[in-house]
Structure formats: structure tokens, C-alpha cells
Design an enzyme around this catalytic site. Structure first.
Site, PDB file in Angstrom:
ATOM      1  N   TRP A  35      47.983  29.447  47.306  1.00 48.55           N
ATOM      2  CA  TRP A  35      47.075  28.641  46.476  1.00 48.55           C
ATOM      3  C   TRP A  35      47.774  27.474  45.810  1.00 48.55           C
ATOM      4  O   TRP A  35      47.146  26.447  45.526  1.00 48.55           O
ATOM      5  CB  TRP A  35      46.327  29.520  45.477  1.00 48.55           C
ATOM      6  CG  TRP A  35      45.390  30.445  46.205  1.00 48.55           C
ATOM      7  CD1 TRP A  35      45.510  31.809  46.323  1.00 48.55           C
ATOM      8  CD2 TRP A  35      44.231  30.085  46.979  1.00 48.55           C
ATOM      9  NE1 TRP A  35      44.501  32.298  47.109  1.00 48.55           N
ATOM     10  CE2 TRP A  35      43.702  31.282  47.529  1.00 48.55           C
ATOM     11  CE3 TRP A  35      43.610  28.880  47.262  1.00 48.55           C
ATOM     12  CZ2 TRP A  35      42.561  31.288  48.342  1.00 48.55           C
ATOM     13  CZ3 TRP A  35      42.474  28.893  48.070  1.00 48.55           C
ATOM     14  CH2 TRP A  35      41.967  30.085  48.585  1.00 48.55           C
ATOM     15  N   ASP A  78      46.402  27.724  37.478  1.00 49.50           N
ATOM     16  CA  ASP A  78      45.340  28.376  38.234  1.00 49.50           C
ATOM     17  C   ASP A  78      45.376  29.871  37.901  1.00 49.50           C
ATOM     18  O   ASP A  78      46.280  30.585  38.320  1.00 49.50           O
ATOM     19  CB  ASP A  78      45.582  28.128  39.734  1.00 49.50           C
ATOM     20  CG  ASP A  78      44.517  28.758  40.615  1.00 49.50           C
ATOM     21  OD1 ASP A  78      43.679  29.511  40.106  1.00 49.50           O
ATOM     22  OD2 ASP A  78      44.539  28.477  41.842  1.00 49.50           O
ATOM     23  N   LYS A 100      36.944  36.517  41.379  1.00 51.47           N
ATOM     24  CA  LYS A 100      37.971  37.542  41.395  1.00 51.47           C
ATOM     25  C   LYS A 100      37.776  38.461  40.184  1.00 51.47           C
ATOM     26  O   LYS A 100      37.443  39.615  40.312  1.00 51.47           O
ATOM     27  CB  LYS A 100      39.373  36.926  41.370  1.00 51.47           C
ATOM     28  CG  LYS A 100      39.902  36.375  42.696  1.00 51.47           C
ATOM     29  CD  LYS A 100      38.990  35.438  43.417  1.00 51.47           C
ATOM     30  CE  LYS A 100      39.487  34.925  44.740  1.00 51.47           C
ATOM     31  NZ  LYS A 100      40.184  33.663  44.721  1.00 51.47           N
TER      32      LYS A 100
HETATM   33  C1  LIG Z   1      40.430  32.390  45.405  1.00 50.27           C
HETATM   34  C2  LIG Z   1      41.414  31.469  44.807  1.00 50.27           C
HETATM   35  C3  LIG Z   1      41.286  30.082  44.874  1.00 50.27           C
HETATM   36  C4  LIG Z   1      40.162  29.398  45.629  1.00 50.27           C
HETATM   37  O1  LIG Z   1      38.949  29.625  45.040  1.00 50.27           O
HETATM   38  P1  LIG Z   1      37.614  28.958  45.628  1.00 50.27           P
HETATM   39  O2  LIG Z   1      36.597  29.359  44.617  1.00 50.27           O
HETATM   40  O3  LIG Z   1      37.383  29.544  46.973  1.00 50.27           O
HETATM   41  O4  LIG Z   1      37.822  27.486  45.677  1.00 50.27           O
HETATM   42  C5  LIG Z   1      42.237  29.301  44.254  1.00 50.27           C
HETATM   43  N1  LIG Z   1      43.266  29.852  43.596  1.00 50.27           N
HETATM   44  C6  LIG Z   1      43.424  31.187  43.509  1.00 50.27           C
HETATM   45  C7  LIG Z   1      44.588  31.736  42.752  1.00 50.27           C
HETATM   46  C8  LIG Z   1      42.513  32.034  44.111  1.00 50.27           C
HETATM   47  O5  LIG Z   1      42.669  33.363  44.024  1.00 50.27           O
END
Ligand SMILES: *Cc1c(COP(=O)(O)O)cnc(C)c1O
Length: 361
Positions: free
Chosen positions: A102, A172, A196
Site C-alpha cells: 500500500w 494510511d 477493514k
Molecule cells: C485496503 C487498503 C487500501 C486501499 O483501499 P481502497 O478503499 O480499496 O482504496 C489502502 N491502504 C491500506 C493500508 C489498505 O488496507
């Protein structure tokens, strides 16, 4: 009805009481005679839902008043592009610390807008560890430094995000927000897709220090402008009301269960149970991440004999455990054990793993 234990990485399992409440309220929200998703986002009913969700999230992760909280359509990937647009000048340097998949997508999304500089990366080692912060090549003139708190695919998590000085830290937190107490004041921007740990896919949360909204950023449409979203209270256009509502129910559930302190305890116990089963399997199972940075949320693991993968997956489904297939980038298995995964689910997984090993080891 029989519900299984769902270890999917995202969209992921939701708390059963939240799903039950949503079901009970689906046709008639609090006596209005209509579903919350059929009502105007500007009506008093949804305005109340929205305000409560923000207040509850602020309480849950202790967000101070000098931070704005946004609930936006679009996922974490959208935020990875919008953040540079909003807080960096065109072509300005931004530092990225890459500890998994990511972090790399964050660079890709940012590249059209900033000079995305890889300050550190563990890619050459297969993202099995986090490069020590003394090795990070920081740029003093960077608009921000970006880190991924928990790498969902590679199962690597910062236990402590290093101090990086005055440059705003952008993090993030998609797969670990609200999983333990956090100090929001250390960050310039925190962002997370909901699917998540917070709720259903389709809404993302952006927590941004208000002084960063004074930065000029780059030419952008109103709809990509965080200032406009703050001013419009995340209702510049029609927001994803269903997703926002469900996330709000998840926040209330987390608070009622004891908040992030309680989830930190549960998550530590769950992760310890699962890693102990892997490490204690005599090599039948293995996790390759350095012990100090193993994720509490996403546990990738491999069978010594990959020829058994198919049987493991088929039998796990028979045992009422779904979503264990690893990400296609890594193969093997992955168990995602977010807040909504009960300890009994991890216990059931560990029991299944022990039994499968005895029969096949
Ligand atoms: C799932 C995830 C993303 C991407 O999320 P989307 O909603 O599909 O854009 C980005 N960063 C992390 C750490 C993730 O787990």
C-alpha cells in the site's frame, strides 16, 4: 442461520450486533416509516446520524478540535491522490517510507502531483521488516512524509512510528485505525478506507489538522478540495449515507465494548494466540515477518508444503472458517483479525490449524 468466522482482509467481517441492528432498522428507521437510506442526506434524520458518527469517532480515537474529520466517498486510494493535491505544491518533494504494497500504491497515486521520493523501502527484502528510521533519507523541504501504519497484504505494522521532526506525517491507517489507542496529534493527516476496521466499503475517513487546510495545494476541482468538504461538512455532494450510517453503528458498538483500550487488549491476545500457533508448529506453518513488526491485524502465513494449500482451504471452509486464502501477490494464507473478529474465531482457527497439522504433518 449459521454465520461462519470470516477472515477476509476487506471487505471484512462486521460485528454481528451491528448487522442485526441494521436489519431491524432497514425498513423503518426509528419510527420514521422509511429506511435511513431512503431519506435526504440533508434531512434532520440523516444529519443526526452523521453528527453522531463524527462525535463517536472523535471520542473513539481521541481526535482534538484542531483536526477536521471527513467522511468521503472513494477509498483510501482516492485519499492517496487527494492528499498531495491538497497539501503539496505542484512538483514539491514528498517523502514515502514503503513497508509493503500500500505504500507503493500511495507513491503511484501521488506521482502526477509531487516529486514522490522513496525515503526508505523494504521491498528488496520482500517487506519482511521495517527499515530502521536512522536509515530513512528525509528531505528537509518535503511537503509531508507518508507511512502506512499497517500493511494489510504483507502483515507488517509499525509498533511505534518514529519521530520525524516538523514535516507533517501522513499515515494510511486503513487496516488498523481504532484497533488500539493512538496519538492523533502526532499526525498531519490520518486516512482510512472503512472496509477493514470501521464498516462497509464505500466511505473513507480523513482526519486532517486544520492548519494544513491553509496550504494552497494544487489546482483542483471543488470536489477534490478538502477545504470545501470541511466547509460542506462532508456533504458537498450526496455522501454515501448507507456506509456512513453503518460505520456509525460500528463506532457505537466499539464504544459500548470498551473503546480502543479494550480492543487493544483483545487484539493483542488474538494475535499472540495465532502467532504462537504458527511459531509452535515445528515449521509446518511459518510467518516470515520480523517479530517486532508483525501485524496484529493481518497475519500472512505459509504451509511448509504448498501442495497442501488446497486441502487446507477446502477443509477450513468445512470447519466454518472462510477468507483465509492469501493475497495473490504472496500466495499462502492470510488471517485478518480486525476488531470485529471475536477471540472465539481465532480460537477456532488455531484449533483447526493444530488439527490439520496433526493429520498432515
Ligand atoms: C485496503 C487498503 C487500501 C486501499 O483501499 P481502497 O478503499 O480499496 O482504496 C489502502 N491502504 C491500506 C493500508 C489498505 O488496507
Amino acid at each position: 442461520m449459521s454465520r461462519v468466522h470470516n477472515f477476509s482482509a476487506g471487505p471484512a467481517t462486521l460485528p454481528e450486533p451491528v448487522l442485526q441492528q441494521a436489519r431491524d432498522e432497514l425498513l423503518d428507521w426509528r419510527g420514521v416509516g422509511a429506511s435511513i437510506v431512503e431519506l435526504s442526506h440533508r434531512g434532520p434524520e440523516f444529519m443526526e446520524v452523521a453528527a453522531e458518527a463524527e462525535a463517536d469517532l472523535r471520542r473513539l480515537v481521541s481526535v482534538p478540535d484542531d483536526y477536521a474529520v471527513l467522511f468521503l466517498a472513494g477509498g483510501a486510494t482516492t485519499a492517496q491522490a487527494l492528499i498531495p493535491l491538497n497539501i503539496a505544491a505542484p512538483g514539491q518533494r514528498a517523502d514515502y517510507v514503503i513497508t509493503g504494497h500500500w505504500g507503493k500504491t500511495a507513491v503511484k497515486q501521488a506521482r502526477p502531483y509531487v516529486d514522490a521520493h522513496i525515503a526508505a523501502s523494504s521491498e528488496a527484502d520482500g517487506y519482511r521488516d521495517i527499515p530502521p528510521s536512522r536509515s530513512w533519507e528525509m528531505s528537509p523541504d518535503a511537503a509531508f512524509v507518508h507511512v502506512t501504519a499497517n500493511e494489510t497484504i504483507h502483515g507488517v505494522e509499525f509498533r511505534d512510528i518514529p519521530e520525524i521532526g516538523d514535516v507533517p506525517l501522513v499515515a494510511d491507517f486503513s487496516s488498523s485505525i481504532a484497533s488500539e489507542p493512538m496519538d492523533v496529534t502526532r499526525f498531519g493527516v490520518i486516512y482510512a478506507g472503512a472496509q477493514k476496521n470501521l464498516g462497509p466499503v464505500g466511505v473513507s475517513v480523513v482526519i486532517i489538522r486544520r492548519d494544513l487546510l491553509d496550504r494552497a495545494g494544487q489546482p483542483r476541482a471543488d470536489i477534490f478540495d478538502y477545504r470545501s468538504h470541511v466547509k460542506g461538512e462532508s456533504m458537498l455532494n450526496t455522501p454515501p449515507t448507507w456506509n456512513w450510517y453503518l460505520a456509525g453503528l460500528v463506532f457505537k458498538w466499539m464504544l459500548a465494548e470498551g473503546g480502543v483500550e479494550e480492543f487493544a487488549r483483545r487484539n493483542a491476545r488474538k494475535a499472540a494466540m495465532l502467532y504462537a500457533a504458527i511459531d509452535g508448529s515445528g515449521g509446518f506453518y511459518r510467518n516470515e515477518v520480523a517479530p517486532g513488526v508483525r501485524s496484529r491485524m493481518n497475519v500472512p502465513f505459509f504451509l511448509r508444503d504448498a501442495a497442501l494449500d488446497k486441502a487446507f482451504l477446502a477443509e477450513s471452509v468445512q470447519a466454518g472458517l472462510i477468507g483465509l486464502k492469501g493475497h495473490r501477490a504472496l500466495g499462502g494464507m492470510r488471517a485478518s483479525i480486525y476488531n470485529a473478529m471475536p477471540e472465539a474465531g481465532v480460537r477456532a482457527l488455531v484449533d483447526f490449524m493444530d488439527d490439520f497439522r496433526r493429520r498432515n504433518g
